[in-house]
Design a protein around this motif. Structure first.
Motif, PDB file in Angstrom:
ATOM      1  N   GLY A 233       0.806  -1.238   0.075  1.00 58.93           N
ATOM      2  CA  GLY A 233      -0.164   0.008  -0.256  1.00 58.93           C
ATOM      3  C   GLY A 233       0.924   1.046   0.091  1.00 58.93           C
ATOM      4  O   GLY A 233       1.845   1.291   0.783  1.00 58.93           O
ATOM      5  N   SER A 322      -4.692  -0.519  -4.479  1.00 53.98           N
ATOM      6  CA  SER A 322      -4.127   0.265  -4.815  1.00 53.98           C
ATOM      7  C   SER A 322      -2.925   0.305  -5.420  1.00 53.98           C
ATOM      8  O   SER A 322      -2.538  -0.183  -6.386  1.00 53.98           O
ATOM      9  CB  SER A 322      -4.153   1.151  -3.377  1.00 53.98           C
ATOM     10  OG  SER A 322      -3.939   2.534  -3.602  1.00 53.98           O
ATOM     11  N   ALA A 323      -1.819   0.784  -4.355  1.00 53.93           N
ATOM     12  CA  ALA A 323      -0.312   0.744  -5.006  1.00 53.93           C
ATOM     13  C   ALA A 323      -0.345  -0.839  -5.146  1.00 53.93           C
ATOM     14  O   ALA A 323       0.339  -1.338  -6.260  1.00 53.93           O
ATOM     15  CB  ALA A 323       0.697   1.068  -4.118  1.00 53.93           C
ATOM     16  N   ILE A 365      -3.353   2.546  -8.491  1.00 53.35           N
ATOM     17  CA  ILE A 365      -2.947   3.759  -8.681  1.00 53.35           C
ATOM     18  C   ILE A 365      -1.846   3.329  -9.540  1.00 53.35           C
ATOM     19  O   ILE A 365      -0.491   3.385  -9.089  1.00 53.35           O
ATOM     20  CB  ILE A 365      -2.268   4.278  -7.213  1.00 53.35           C
ATOM     21  CG1 ILE A 365      -3.380   4.480  -6.159  1.00 53.35           C
ATOM     22  CG2 ILE A 365      -1.560   5.484  -7.504  1.00 53.35           C
ATOM     23  CD1 ILE A 365      -4.299   5.590  -6.420  1.00 53.35           C
ATOM     24  N   ARG A 412      -8.840   5.088   5.998  1.00 56.59           N
ATOM     25  CA  ARG A 412      -8.283   5.054   4.636  1.00 56.59           C
ATOM     26  C   ARG A 412      -7.288   3.618   4.804  1.00 56.59           C
ATOM     27  O   ARG A 412      -6.815   3.323   5.472  1.00 56.59           O
ATOM     28  CB  ARG A 412      -7.354   6.264   4.533  1.00 56.59           C
ATOM     29  CG  ARG A 412      -8.170   7.551   4.468  1.00 56.59           C
ATOM     30  CD  ARG A 412      -8.494   8.128   2.941  1.00 56.59           C
ATOM     31  NE  ARG A 412      -7.372   8.357   2.287  1.00 56.59           N
ATOM     32  CZ  ARG A 412      -7.285   8.063   1.173  1.00 56.59           C
ATOM     33  NH1 ARG A 412      -8.560   7.701   0.431  1.00 56.59           N
ATOM     34  NH2 ARG A 412      -6.204   8.190   0.450  1.00 56.59           N
ATOM     35  N   PRO A 413      -7.252   3.279   3.780  1.00 53.01           N
ATOM     36  CA  PRO A 413      -6.090   1.959   3.538  1.00 53.01           C
ATOM     37  C   PRO A 413      -4.836   2.401   4.036  1.00 53.01           C
ATOM     38  O   PRO A 413      -4.524   3.364   3.960  1.00 53.01           O
ATOM     39  CB  PRO A 413      -6.394   1.538   1.968  1.00 53.01           C
ATOM     40  CG  PRO A 413      -7.319   2.351   1.324  1.00 53.01           C
ATOM     41  CD  PRO A 413      -7.544   3.542   2.186  1.00 53.01           C
ATOM     42  N   HIS A 414      -4.298   1.173   4.632  1.00 53.14           N
ATOM     43  CA  HIS A 414      -2.739   1.355   4.891  1.00 53.14           C
ATOM     44  C   HIS A 414      -1.868   1.967   3.893  1.00 53.14           C
ATOM     45  O   HIS A 414      -1.918   1.737   2.806  1.00 53.14           O
ATOM     46  CB  HIS A 414      -2.505  -0.299   5.116  1.00 53.14           C
ATOM     47  CG  HIS A 414      -1.085  -0.485   5.673  1.00 53.14           C
ATOM     48  ND1 HIS A 414      -0.886   0.073   6.772  1.00 53.14           N
ATOM     49  CD2 HIS A 414      -0.120  -1.221   5.039  1.00 53.14           C
ATOM     50  CE1 HIS A 414       0.568  -0.576   7.390  1.00 53.14           C
ATOM     51  NE2 HIS A 414       0.731  -1.167   6.016  1.00 53.14           N
ATOM     52  N   PRO A 417      -2.344   8.150   1.275  1.00 48.45           N
ATOM     53  CA  PRO A 417      -2.170   9.677   1.577  1.00 48.45           C
ATOM     54  C   PRO A 417      -3.253  10.017   2.504  1.00 48.45           C
ATOM     55  O   PRO A 417      -4.285   9.573   2.518  1.00 48.45           O
ATOM     56  CB  PRO A 417      -2.236  10.429   0.170  1.00 48.45           C
ATOM     57  CG  PRO A 417      -1.903   9.263  -0.805  1.00 48.45           C
ATOM     58  CD  PRO A 417      -2.248   8.071  -0.310  1.00 48.45           C
ATOM     59  N   LYS A 519      -6.918  15.305  -4.213  1.00 42.45           N
ATOM     60  CA  LYS A 519      -5.554  15.482  -4.366  1.00 42.45           C
ATOM     61  C   LYS A 519      -5.235  16.820  -4.751  1.00 42.45           C
ATOM     62  O   LYS A 519      -6.219  17.440  -5.405  1.00 42.45           O
ATOM     63  CB  LYS A 519      -5.047  14.550  -5.066  1.00 42.45           C
ATOM     64  CG  LYS A 519      -4.730  13.146  -4.372  1.00 42.45           C
ATOM     65  CD  LYS A 519      -3.861  12.350  -5.151  1.00 42.45           C
ATOM     66  CE  LYS A 519      -3.788  10.877  -4.108  1.00 42.45           C
ATOM     67  NZ  LYS A 519      -3.206   9.854  -5.060  1.00 42.45           N
ATOM     68  N   PHE A 524       0.034  13.492  -8.472  1.00 48.69           N
ATOM     69  CA  PHE A 524       0.972  12.730  -7.919  1.00 48.69           C
ATOM     70  C   PHE A 524       2.618  13.088  -8.171  1.00 48.69           C
ATOM     71  O   PHE A 524       3.127  12.915  -7.315  1.00 48.69           O
ATOM     72  CB  PHE A 524       0.685  11.498  -9.200  1.00 48.69           C
ATOM     73  CG  PHE A 524      -0.442  10.908  -8.931  1.00 48.69           C
ATOM     74  CD1 PHE A 524      -0.619   9.900  -7.984  1.00 48.69           C
ATOM     75  CD2 PHE A 524      -1.504  11.289  -9.794  1.00 48.69           C
ATOM     76  CE1 PHE A 524      -1.838   9.355  -7.879  1.00 48.69           C
ATOM     77  CE2 PHE A 524      -2.846  10.741  -9.445  1.00 48.69           C
ATOM     78  CZ  PHE A 524      -2.927   9.530  -8.646  1.00 48.69           C
ATOM     79  N   GLU A 533       4.591   9.087  -4.497  1.00 49.27           N
ATOM     80  CA  GLU A 533       5.133   8.638  -5.616  1.00 49.27           C
ATOM     81  C   GLU A 533       6.450   9.222  -6.160  1.00 49.27           C
ATOM     82  O   GLU A 533       7.504   8.685  -6.818  1.00 49.27           O
ATOM     83  CB  GLU A 533       4.229   8.891  -6.759  1.00 49.27           C
ATOM     84  CG  GLU A 533       2.857   8.223  -7.187  1.00 49.27           C
ATOM     85  CD  GLU A 533       1.875   8.515  -5.834  1.00 49.27           C
ATOM     86  OE1 GLU A 533       2.090   9.511  -5.229  1.00 49.27           O
ATOM     87  OE2 GLU A 533       0.979   7.569  -5.497  1.00 49.27           O
ATOM     88  N   ASP A 644      -8.691   8.736  -5.244  1.00 45.96           N
ATOM     89  CA  ASP A 644      -7.267   8.681  -5.243  1.00 45.96           C
ATOM     90  C   ASP A 644      -6.830   8.698  -6.581  1.00 45.96           C
ATOM     91  O   ASP A 644      -5.464   9.058  -6.480  1.00 45.96           O
ATOM     92  CB  ASP A 644      -6.884   7.471  -4.686  1.00 45.96           C
ATOM     93  CG  ASP A 644      -6.907   7.564  -2.920  1.00 45.96           C
ATOM     94  OD1 ASP A 644      -8.166   8.084  -2.490  1.00 45.96           O
ATOM     95  OD2 ASP A 644      -5.961   7.456  -2.214  1.00 45.96           O
TER      96      ASP A 644
END
Ligand code: DHB
Length: 749
Positions: A233, A322-323, A365, A412-414, A417, A519, A524, A533, A644
């Motif tokens: 993440g 996500s990532a 992402i 928010r996920p682990h 941001p 954002k 990014f 990033e 995101d």
């Protein structure tokens, strides 16, 4: 609207040209310092023939538009290094058409003019030697640095990547009320020479039933798909996804759910951007994908040698959020791509294939090179954003502006941001940037030549409208329709028009107001290099870097001209050069060289990731390429409330995959934001379907092949064929529903 910026380069050349053309023959033009006003002129990528000398061509990440065009490289060839000076003389018949100025010929020069020419030529030669030395010294410095880095890891511990089938613990867990027993082979380093052994290990989990010859959910030890989730993440290090009874969404997590459905689970830990050992960063791009690939190779290597006791290496399924979703997509897209080979070798990965059967990505992402533009295309209308950048930029002069102390949104996920409550106003300057990026997005999108399922070309006009926008809207409308059909009332959704129970229209501006822009601008590649990033695209000795040309052009830490300005300037130079006298030509040559030497001083690699690395992190760049084994099956999800990244990003990925013949299940689930693993029953119904369809297809193909062979080799062989095929049928129970839904899926593509 275009934002014009007068650059040092432009000023410099304007000064040089003015000096030259007002100068009488024999008058020495202004000095380099005078011309440049003492400021440093910076190297730019689209070096024209005028300014280019050996060894100085810089390479650029980004779209094809960022590579030097034929027009740019075909201007006057003036590589001072290799060409004799005489070559720059005008040839017989050349001159200044339409003017009374005669063409120039070497023979026409007076003795005095000859002396001037000779003098400048000498100066040019001295400058060239100076430049060569500078470039050589710098190349040596770079090499030395790399050697030092290699030395720091020379003594690192070596590991065996031979799987030991005896080294396991037996475990039993409760998967949503069902007892699941499995063998756990834990913490196995998957590369022989890892930089970060703690983060380069995986665990293998195998359902106990397979050791008793059982069939689970239609799978056997031989046919069980291999589920490979990653825990990445925020591009941070990812930990092993261990089977878990109480996941974030309640009940079994994906690993345990998979085991209960007869899947073999292999979960690797993966290096991420924050790792540092021996004083060097060890988890920057492309480390994450190198590790995921090394883990796949470990599995193939050991399973194909019979050491891992179960699982079908032709049915490896990657999954992430996500990532981590981006990483699963990257693994799926880049099967066996040779670009990663040197990195895999360096880590001592097994020499094996790394293509996979399926990739599942929640809210990936991804496509980071183009994600900023896509974000502005979608979120341009917002007047505030809610992302709170917590970590200040780690390098460069100037302070990063502190944001007001804001309450953070939890859940928010682990490692995603942080999101604030109050929001930050977008400035008029940022709005202008946003508008320009939005325009650039249309250009990028159109370059992809994407088509919908009916073959319509999905394009955008420069102001961001067109069939692609309609397609994106249709995804949200489908999402809403699914919710309506399942009994939800969406009457209060401000951006949605519902008529007779049908979601018929969405208002994009209202949608953005309702979901809120997360954002800042850019989303990014931050101009102050403060995003996760930017940190991901650092190098072993530079923490944060840019990864888009656009952000580099607007960077807080460095000044370079835009590509357009550069192109314009080169045109001007070429035109001036064309009509210059032999002496003027030499002056131009000299000042170009001086300008180039100033540009050389900017060490690009300190500010921007190299284009090869940026490319290696982008699945879009590999899909449909020859020699790449992109996974045949894809499942992509992006929640209808996710901000995101722009929905355009996963949508372009899905379209590109579909257009290149892959099977893609792409949906925008209603009510979900930036999240993953919220629909495990659906997820594993899909994996069951594709796995069983493959087994069935393989069995048919095998039968056909055997039949053919039997026909050739005679009646005795035919007997074997029948035996083989009936055996195959026994081990692969065929599920009628899965068969039909697969057909439906295939025909929908
Ligand atoms: C993640 C979320 C982001 O918004 C981002 O820019 C990178 C990663 C994540 O949740 O992994």
């Amino acid at each position: 609207m275009k934002i014009k910026r007068m650059t040092i380069n432009k000023v410099l050349t304007a000064a040089v040209l003015a000096a030259l053309f007002s100068a009488a023959w024999g008058t020495l033009p202004v000095s380099a310092e005078e011309a440049a006003g003492g400021a440093a002129s910076l190297q730019t990528p689209a070096e024209t023939a005028l300014s280019e000398t050996s060894g100085s061509a810089s390479v650029q990440p980004g779209s094809p538009a960022e590579q030097p065009s034929a027009e740019e490289t075909d201007t006057i060839d003036h590589s001072a290094e290799s060409k004799p000076i005489q070559n720059i003389f005008l040839k017989e018949g050349e001159g200044r058409p339409g003017t009374e100025i005669p063409y120039y010929n070497e023979r026409d020069l007076t003795r005095r003019e000859w002396n001037e020419v000779a003098k400048i030529e000498k100066e040019i030669r001295i400058l060239q030697r100076e430049r060569d030395k500078f470039l050589k010294d710098r190349a040596r410095e770079k090499e030395d640095k790399e050697k030092e880095f290699a030395k720091a890891f020379q003594g690192r511990q070596k590991y065996s990547i031979v799987f030991d089938p005896e080294d396991y613990t037996k475990k039993t867990m409760d998967a949503n009320g069902e007892k699941v027993s499995f063998r756990a082979y834990e913490h196995l380093v998957y590369a022989e020479k890892p930089y970060e052994a703690e983060h380069q290990m995986l665990s293998v989990y195998i359902p106990e039933g397979y050791f008793n010859g059982e069939t689970i959910n239609g799978f056997t030890a031989e046919t069980a798909p291999i589920f490979m989730p990653n825990g990445v993440g925020g591009y941070m290090p990812g930990t092993i996804v261990e089977p878990q009874e109480d996941s974030r969404h309640g009940g079994a997590n994906s690993a345990l759910y998979a085991l209960s459905n007869g899947y073999v689970v292999v979960s690797p830990a993966i290096r991420g951007r924050s790792l540092n050992s021996n004083g060097y960063d060890t988890g920057k791009a492309p480390a994450l994908i190198v590790d995921y690939k090394a883990a796949v190779r470990f599995v193939r290597h050991n399973r194909n040698k019979g050491r891992i006791p179960a699982g079908d290496t032709e049915k490896i399924i990657a999954s992430g959020t996500s990532a981590g979703g981006a990483l699963a997509a990257l693994l799926g897209a880049t099967g066996n791509a040779k670009e990663y080979e040197p990195y895999l070798k360096e880590q001592g990965a097994a020499k094996e294939r790394d293509d996979i059967f399926a990739a599942m990505a929640y809210c990936p992402i991804t496509n980071l090179e183009n994600a900023d533009m896509a974000y502005e295309w979608m979120f341009h209308d917002a007047s505030r954003y809610y992302n709170v950048r917590q970590a200040p930029a780690k390098k460069g002069p100037g302070e990063v502006q502190e944001t007001a102390s804001e309450k953070l949104i939890k859940s928010r996920p682990h490692n995603a941001p942080a999101e604030g409550v109050e929001g930050i106003a977008i400035s008029p300057e940022e709005k202008e940037i946003s508008a320009e990026m939005r325009e650039n997005f249309s250009e990028y999108l159109n370059s992809l030549n994407l088509r919908d399922s009916l073959g319509n070309k999905l394009t955008l006009t420069p102001d961001g409208n067109g069939l692609f926008r309609e397609y994106i809207e249709s995804l949200y409308l489908e999402s809403a329709q699914d919710a309506i059909d399942s009994g939800e009332s969406l009457k209060k959704i401000p951006w949605l028009t519902i008529s007779h129970g049908q979601a018929v229209h969405m208002d994009f501006s209202k949608y953005i107001k309702a979901v809120k822009r997360l954002k800042g601008i850019p989303a990014f590649d931050a101009f102050d290099m403060s995003s996760g990033e930017n940190n991901e695209f650092g190098s072993f000795d530079v923490p944060n870097r840019h990864f888009t040309r656009y952000a580099m052009e607007h960077s807080k830490f460095v000044t370079i001209p835009t590509l357009e300005e550069e192109k314009e300037l080169n045109k001007e130079k070429a035109a001036a050069y064309r009509i210059a006298t032999p002496l003027e030509k030499r002056h131009l040559q000299k000042y170009n060289l001086i300008e180039q030497m100033e540009k050389d001083k900017l060490e690009w690699s300190q500010y921007m990731a190299d284009w090869q690395t940026v490319r290696m992190m982008n699945p879009m760049r590999f899909i449909g390429l020859e020699g790449i084994s992109t996974a045949p099956n894809w499942r992509i999800r992006h929640g209808a409330l996710d901000r995101d990244t722009a929905l355009a990003i996963p949508a372009m990925l899905a379209l590109k995959l579909k257009n290149s013949g892959k099977s893609v299940d792409f949906k925008v689930p209603w009510g979900y934001g930036h999240d993953g693993d919220y629909d495990l029953p659906d997820l594993f119904a899909w994996t069951d379907r594709i796995a069983k369809l493959k087994d069935k297809t393989d069995a048919i193909l095998k039968e056909e092949a055997l039949k053919k062979a039997a026909l050739k080799e005679g009646a005795s062989e035919e007997q074997t064929s029948r035996e083989e095929s009936s055996k195959a049928e026994k081990t692969v129970p065929i599920d009628e529903t899965s068969d039909t839904s697969n057909k439906a899926e295939a025909s929908a593509l």
